[in-house]
Enzyme design. Structure first.
Site, PDB file in Angstrom:
ATOM      1  N   ASP A  96       0.845  -1.192   0.000  1.00 15.80           N
ATOM      2  CA  ASP A  96       0.000   0.000   0.000  1.00 15.80           C
ATOM      3  C   ASP A  96       0.887   1.253   0.000  1.00 15.80           C
ATOM      4  O   ASP A  96       1.802   1.364   0.833  1.00 15.80           O
ATOM      5  CB  ASP A  96      -0.881  -0.057   1.268  1.00 15.80           C
ATOM      6  CG  ASP A  96      -1.907   1.047   1.325  1.00 15.80           C
ATOM      7  OD1 ASP A  96      -2.396   1.466   0.266  1.00 15.80           O
ATOM      8  OD2 ASP A  96      -2.229   1.473   2.460  1.00 15.80           O
ATOM      9  N   HIS A  97       0.634   2.162  -0.922  1.00  8.61           N
ATOM     10  CA  HIS A  97       1.439   3.391  -1.049  1.00  8.61           C
ATOM     11  C   HIS A  97       2.940   3.107  -1.068  1.00  8.61           C
ATOM     12  O   HIS A  97       3.695   3.613  -0.228  1.00  8.61           O
ATOM     13  CB  HIS A  97       1.112   4.390   0.077  1.00  8.61           C
ATOM     14  CG  HIS A  97      -0.282   4.910   0.015  1.00  8.61           C
ATOM     15  ND1 HIS A  97      -0.678   5.911  -0.847  1.00  8.61           N
ATOM     16  CD2 HIS A  97      -1.403   4.537   0.679  1.00  8.61           C
ATOM     17  CE1 HIS A  97      -1.979   6.138  -0.693  1.00  8.61           C
ATOM     18  NE2 HIS A  97      -2.447   5.307   0.220  1.00  8.61           N
TER      19      HIS A  97
ATOM     20  N   HIS B  68      -7.384  10.487   3.561  1.00  7.95           N
ATOM     21  CA  HIS B  68      -6.921   9.519   4.576  1.00  7.95           C
ATOM     22  C   HIS B  68      -7.239  10.011   5.987  1.00  7.95           C
ATOM     23  O   HIS B  68      -7.291  11.213   6.226  1.00  7.95           O
ATOM     24  CB  HIS B  68      -5.406   9.313   4.457  1.00  7.95           C
ATOM     25  CG  HIS B  68      -5.003   8.559   3.232  1.00  7.95           C
ATOM     26  ND1 HIS B  68      -4.410   9.157   2.162  1.00  7.95           N
ATOM     27  CD2 HIS B  68      -5.129   7.250   2.912  1.00  7.95           C
ATOM     28  CE1 HIS B  68      -4.173   8.247   1.235  1.00  7.95           C
ATOM     29  NE2 HIS B  68      -4.603   7.073   1.651  1.00  7.95           N
ATOM     30  N   GLY B  69      -7.408   9.072   6.876  1.00 10.62           N
ATOM     31  CA  GLY B  69      -7.654   9.407   8.273  1.00 10.62           C
ATOM     32  C   GLY B  69      -9.107   9.816   8.483  1.00 10.62           C
ATOM     33  O   GLY B  69      -9.982   9.489   7.683  1.00 10.62           O
TER      34      GLY B  69
HETATM   35  P1  13P Z   1      -8.301   5.309   5.872  1.00 12.15           P
HETATM   36  O1  13P Z   1      -7.240   5.137   6.922  1.00 12.15           O
HETATM   37  O2  13P Z   1      -8.805   6.726   5.813  1.00 12.15           O
HETATM   38  O3  13P Z   1      -9.376   4.309   5.974  1.00 12.15           O
HETATM   39  O4  13P Z   1      -7.562   5.081   4.450  1.00 12.15           O
HETATM   40  C1  13P Z   1      -6.848   3.901   4.246  1.00 12.15           C
HETATM   41  C2  13P Z   1      -6.070   3.950   2.996  1.00 12.15           C
HETATM   42  O5  13P Z   1      -6.389   4.651   2.051  1.00 12.15           O
HETATM   43  C3  13P Z   1      -4.898   3.077   2.892  1.00 12.15           C
HETATM   44  O6  13P Z   1      -4.227   3.230   1.702  1.00 12.15           O
HETATM   45 ZN    ZN Z   2      -4.396   5.185   0.841  1.00 10.11          ZN
END
Ligand code: 13P
Ligand code: ZN
Length: 286
Positions: A82-83, A181-182
């Site tokens: 992820d990322h 995010h968050g």
């Molecule tokens: P959230 O933490 O806002 O649910 O987003 C998760 C995310 O996009 C991980 O790549």
């Molecule tokens: Zn993300």
């Protein structure tokens, strides 16, 4: 069951109009809660490990444990970086056996993002691994502040997206349409018109990051307009923290308190995952 690529897991979701949840794993409790829920619900699932979380665990040990768990499972599972931000960590993930890489070049200029994404796509091809990338920039930052905000100036541009997908050959695209995010500052306002156009123009599965805090109605609309993968983390980590807090506010004085707390944490994550899978429409799709 052997792990499957992102392209494979999203094919069915895209054609049958549901979304596969991509839930972040940070330890064995998150892993067990997510996989067990997916098994009990006969739902396909994507396990995310974020590059920004690498400092918190031993990546090769954690991914070995995850892969063992995937092999034992009877549902389709994708293991996704992820990322991914650096070539160094992307190579580590590939060598650890990930079946999908999300390369995040959203901080780069458009041309540079294309150039770097292409390099990642070429590299991943030799491993038979899928690639997701991001164009525009999702609000907030994975691993950054708890509360994030989307910047309309950074929403995914439709003309750029057409060029980007054609020139990079990515398997899925993470879009910026007001998602963040968050925790959300106020109510999230998603740009569904933009999403609809991106979906009809691009012809590949689209990804919604920043799943925590989006309403059921908005998730359902987003899926209808082309979202096939939804990333979700903060909702689970907040639930885990709340459970730990409540546990320590109690008066348990037992030898196995720590283990009991982890059991409760696992349960709180399971409750969130089942709720999301239900909304995403992925239950019973295996
Ligand atoms: P959230 O933490 O806002 O649910 O987003 C998760 C995310 O996009 C991980 O790549
Ligand atoms: Zn993300």
């Amino acid at each position: 069951m052997p792990k499957i690529t992102l392209k494979e897991i999203l094919e069915d979701a895209n054609s049958r109009k549901y979304a596969v949840g991509a839930f972040n794993v940070v330890d064995s409790h998150f892993l067990e809660a997510i996989v067990k829920t997916a098994e009990e619900c006969s739902s396909p699932v994507i396990l995310n490990i974020a590059e920004v979380h690498f400092p918190y665990f031993n990546i090769s040990a954690l991914s070995a444990m995850i892969q063992k768990r995937i092999e034992q499972s009877i549902i389709p599972i994708t293991l996704n970086l992820d990322h991914g931000l650096t070539m160094e960590n992307i190579k580590i993930a590939l060598d650890c056996g990930f079946s999908s890489i999300m390369y995040d070049g959203s901080h780069l200029e458009f041309e540079k993002n294309i150039e770097q994404t292409r390099i990642v796509v070429e590299l991943c091809k030799s491993y038979n691994v899928s690639v997701e990338s991001e164009l525009g920039a999702v609000g907030g930052a994975e691993g950054g502040e708890l509360v994030g905000e989307a910047d309309p100036l950074k929403y995914t541009d439709i003309e750029q997206a057409k060029i980007f997908v054609k020139e990079t050959g990515v398997d899925a695209l993470a879009v910026a349409i007001g998602n963040s995010h968050g925790k959300y500052k106020g109510e999230p306002k998603l740009d569904f018109d933009r999403l609809k156009t991106l979906n009809s123009e691009l012809g590949i599965p689209l990804v919604l990051h920043g799943g925590s805090g989006i309403s059921e109605d908005d998730f359902k609309k987003a899926i209808k307009f082309g979202i096939s993968k939804i990333n979700f983390f903060t909702g689970m980590s907040q639930a885990a923290l709340q459970t730990a807090k409540e546990f320590f506010d109690g008066t348990q004085e037992k030898y196995n308190n720590y283990l009991l707390m982890n059991q409760k944490i696992e349960k709180s994550i399971k409750d969130i995952v089942i709720e999301q899978m239900n909304i995403f429409g992925s239950i019973g799709r295996v």
